[in-house]
Enzyme design. Sequence first.
Site, PDB file in Angstrom:
ATOM      1  CB  ALA A   1       4.884   1.264   8.253  1.00 38.40           C
ATOM      2  CE  LYS A   2       2.021  -1.240   1.426  1.00 39.21           C
ATOM      3  NZ  LYS A   2       3.153  -1.730   0.684  1.00 39.21           N
TER       4      LYS A   2
END
Length: 285
Positions: free
Chosen positions: A258-259
């Site tokens: 994820a980011k």
Amino acid sequence: MAGVVTRFAPSPTGPLHLGHAYAAIVAHDMARAAGGRFLLRIEDIDQTRCRPAWEAQIYDDLQWLGLSWEEPVMRQSDRLPTYQAALDALWARGVLYPCTCSRRDIEAALSAPQEGVPIAMGPDGPVYPGTCRHHARVGVRPADAVLRLDIAAALAQADGPFTFVETGASHLGTIGTTGRHYTGHIGDIVLSRRDMGTSYHLSVVLDDAAQGVTHVTRGEDLFDATRIHVLLQRLLGLPTPVYHHHRLIRDDHGKRLAKRDDARALAKYRAEGASPADIRRMVGL
Ligand code: GLU
């Protein structure tokens, strides 16, 4: 296949990580192998989360990876009038309605009547129970409201079949979606978010068409969202590209990146002396 046009469409909300590198390389290499075109699109409609510095970093990282793309780069924040025009057209056709439900309202409506019956989950979360579907759809389109697509009305107005060609390994073939699946497992999705004047689904469909994208490559997590995109394409009279949903890059625990996984940011590997070839190897290419 010289007519092949692919794109990479990152959101500038954080550093690019290995998963982005993989997605970008897949799109780039598909276009290059076919003698086609590779485009870039900055998906920056969520202005509360997007930062110019992250956008600059995206160009820098992609260049370092050895990828090249056509200019000008499309930016969603430049395209709000296009999104507004599409919403106006859909509003005039009576397939949108304003929704005032909070997330909690939706949860309450879903848990109340049929206890024990599992809640159907769609690509955007629980299938909307239809609480606001009776709202008036006449007059001027309400500005700054959440607008949902009445999926049954949309199906009645759009010409099927709602199929697309998938070339990714895990769903290879022609993928169809029935009306029952749309109403039961997707439901009335949000097409315009408050303070944004659009949504991921609406923008991506309009932008892929405007850029002439023939082959959409993206992560497997968006496979079911493609059913929404196909319906929107039929509704708006837009072509349906070929789709290639690819595997996701996961961390050592099998969790998709994820980011916030800054630990896997490309910039960090660069700083540690990794080469673009090392990155290709790390993502299994
Ligand atoms: N901005 C989207 C993402 O970062 C792109 C999804 C797509 O390729 O359609 O996941």
